[in-house]
Design an enzyme around this catalytic site. Structure first.
Site, PDB file in Angstrom:
ATOM      1  N   ASP A   1      -0.169  -7.360   0.903  1.00  0.00           N
ATOM      2  CA  ASP A   1       0.301  -5.968   1.708  1.00  0.00           C
ATOM      3  C   ASP A   1       1.962  -6.043   1.639  1.00  0.00           C
ATOM      4  O   ASP A   1       2.750  -5.690   2.771  1.00  0.00           O
ATOM      5  CB  ASP A   1      -0.145  -5.615   2.398  1.00  0.00           C
ATOM      6  CG  ASP A   1       0.181  -3.642   2.643  1.00  0.00           C
ATOM      7  OD1 ASP A   1       0.348  -2.912   1.326  1.00  0.00           O
ATOM      8  OD2 ASP A   1       0.146  -3.632   3.746  1.00  0.00           O
TER       9      ASP A   1
ATOM     10  N   HIS B   1       0.716  -0.921  -0.130  1.00  0.00           N
ATOM     11  CA  HIS B   1      -0.232  -0.128   0.031  1.00  0.00           C
ATOM     12  C   HIS B   1       0.831   1.319   0.150  1.00  0.00           C
ATOM     13  O   HIS B   1       0.390   2.271  -0.200  1.00  0.00           O
ATOM     14  CB  HIS B   1      -0.587  -0.199   0.927  1.00  0.00           C
ATOM     15  CG  HIS B   1      -0.659  -0.434   2.707  1.00  0.00           C
ATOM     16  ND1 HIS B   1      -0.244  -0.415   3.456  1.00  0.00           N
ATOM     17  CD2 HIS B   1      -0.105   1.367   3.276  1.00  0.00           C
ATOM     18  CE1 HIS B   1       0.476   0.051   4.395  1.00  0.00           C
ATOM     19  NE2 HIS B   1      -0.147   1.161   4.285  1.00  0.00           N
TER      20      HIS B   1
ATOM     21  N   ASN C   1       5.608   3.689   9.723  1.00  0.00           N
ATOM     22  CA  ASN C   1       6.099   2.666   9.689  1.00  0.00           C
ATOM     23  C   ASN C   1       5.586   1.619   9.141  1.00  0.00           C
ATOM     24  O   ASN C   1       6.947   0.614   9.363  1.00  0.00           O
ATOM     25  CB  ASN C   1       5.709   2.520  11.105  1.00  0.00           C
ATOM     26  CG  ASN C   1       6.994   3.248  11.826  1.00  0.00           C
ATOM     27  OD1 ASN C   1       6.103   4.137  12.657  1.00  0.00           O
ATOM     28  ND2 ASN C   1       8.545   2.318  13.065  1.00  0.00           N
ATOM     29  N   SER C   2       4.538   1.655   8.285  1.00  0.00           N
ATOM     30  CA  SER C   2       4.234   0.554   6.971  1.00  0.00           C
ATOM     31  C   SER C   2       5.283   0.286   6.333  1.00  0.00           C
ATOM     32  O   SER C   2       6.351   0.819   5.712  1.00  0.00           O
ATOM     33  CB  SER C   2       3.206   1.341   6.342  1.00  0.00           C
ATOM     34  OG  SER C   2       1.950   1.637   7.283  1.00  0.00           O
TER      35      SER C   2
END
Length: 419
Positions: free
Chosen positions: A88, A58, A162-163
């Site tokens: 993801d 994403h 942080n993703s």
């Protein structure tokens, strides 16, 4: 025109009025220029020689340009090698010829226990490299974001940005990839979720090998089995995955599986809950045979199913909705008073109201008895009932008849609805 305090006003219709409308907006407010949208995330190198970087899908979805900034503030352009929306996970490639990169290795997330310490590294709010510490709060979390949810939960502070960053064990190995947080405020409240290495590592390898994932597929849609359903099927406990639909032309159909079967074992592994089966099938070898043990009519059977590839099935249209049976009566409804549920035939109007696919048959739930609040935990308006007491249902009148028959045959016993 309306103006704020201290701002001079001009009579309507003057050249000044037109000037301020054009350059400052109708309320005398300067509108900021609209620029391209940007996204911030984190990542980590998994192959220093080739320059491969792992992040969240994403973070880079629909990106026209991707830049990777390293800890020494050098920034390079990156290209997407492959991405998988179901987990993801995405893999990027950056130039590695003129820069010495340091790679991280995936560890075994299956050995992590609740209470083990972990470190989360990332780029929270774009501030740059940050390290936070915490523990594994829970394992095998299903938060409803994908078909293969099996998250590690941690209280290490994970914030926006942080993703895609690594979650490390105390020996420096990647045991998870930061993916999501639960937060009513948008900031960390100590509930963060990471895709475990046991799921992320195989996906990364497939993206490197093929540019896309290659998952096993047997051609069934499944739903959960609760205690009442297990009792109605004569199963000893609430376990397995109930087959809600068998895909025509798929491997399961060829092996003889039918709607209403309960798959209790796949490839020698017990299916404890519905969500276990998709992960088992996805990780199985394409083209190999797997033993599927299922429950039907009070007895246990086994079948050999040859694994096909999910991505090819999706591309070929095998997963498209089935056509609706012709000649369905229009406009009927019935109150299943004993259950507190009102159902109706699926008319064009109701199909549009509830955004039901054209190929979906059955009866649609249009109301629930408000005096039975527990109903809302298992049913919702707009749900479609395709079977009652293991009998396919096509009209509201038939639904009422089937419920009445089931109650007469077994007073007080639960009535099985297949949604």
């Amino acid at each position: 025109m309306e103006v704020g305090p201290g701002v001079p006003g001009f009579p309507h219709g003057t050249p000044f009025d037109e000037f301020f409308e054009e350059f400052m907006g109708p309320r005398g407010l300067i509108s900021p220029p609209v620029g391209p949208a940007t996204s911030l995330g984190s990542g980590f190198v998994v192959d220093a020689e080739q320059g491969y970087v792992v992040t969240n899908a994403h973070v880079v979805r629909d990106a026209d340009e991707i830049r990777v900034t390293f800890h020494d503030d050098t920034t390079v352009e990156a290209q997407v090698v492959g991405a998988d929306d179901k987990t993801d996970i995405a893999v990027l490639k950056v130039p590695s010829e003129d820069k010495a990169l340091q790679a991280l290795a995936f560890g075994d997330s299956r050995t992590m226990r609740v209470g083990d310490w972990v470190l989360a590294i990332g780029n929270p709010f774009g501030l740059g490299g940050s390290v936070t510490a915490g523990i594994i709060s829970a394992r095998a979390r299903d938060v409803g974001v994908g078909p293969y949810d099996d998250f590690l939960q941690t209280d290490a502070a994970i914030n926006r940005g942080n993703s895609g960053g690594p979650v490390l064990s105390m020996d420096g190995q990647v045991v998870g990839v930061s993916t999501a947080i639960f937060s009513p405020s948008g900031g960390s409240i100590g509930i963060g979720f990471a895709t475990p290495a046991e799921i992320a590592a195989p996906v990364v390898q497939q993206l490197l090998d093929y540019g896309h994932t290659r998952r096993g597929w047997i051609g069934v849609k499944v739903q959960s089995v609760d205690a009442d359903m297990a009792a109605s099927f004569g199963l000893d406990s609430a376990r397995g995955a109930l087959v809600a639909e068998v895909t025509p032309g798929g491997p399961a159909e060829a092996a003889g599986l039918k709607q209403g079967d309960i798959i209790v074992s796949f490839g020698g592994q017990a299916v404890g809950a519905m969500r276990d089966l998709p992960r088992m099938v996805a990780g199985a070898q394409i083209g190999a045979e797997a033993t599927v043990v299922y429950w039907r009519d009070g007895a246990q059977y086994a079948a050999q199913v040859t694994l096909a590839e999910l991505e090819k099935a999706e591309a070929s249209g095998l997963l498209a909705e089935r056509p609706t049976a012709a000649g369905l009566p229009e406009g009927g409804s019935a109150v299943l008073a004993d259950l507190g549920v009102t159902v109706a035939d699926i008319t064009p109007t109701l199909r549009a109201r509830y955004s039901l696919p054209e190929g979906l048959g059955g009866v649609v739930v249009t109301a629930l008895d408000p005096a039975r609040p527990l109903l809302a935990t298992v049913l919702a308006e707009g749900d479609v009932v395709v079977e009652i007491a293991r009998t396919p249902v096509t009209t509201a009148a038939q639904a009422a008849s089937l419920v009445a028959d089931a109650r007469q045959a077994a007073p007080g016993a639960p009535v099985l609805l297949l949604i």
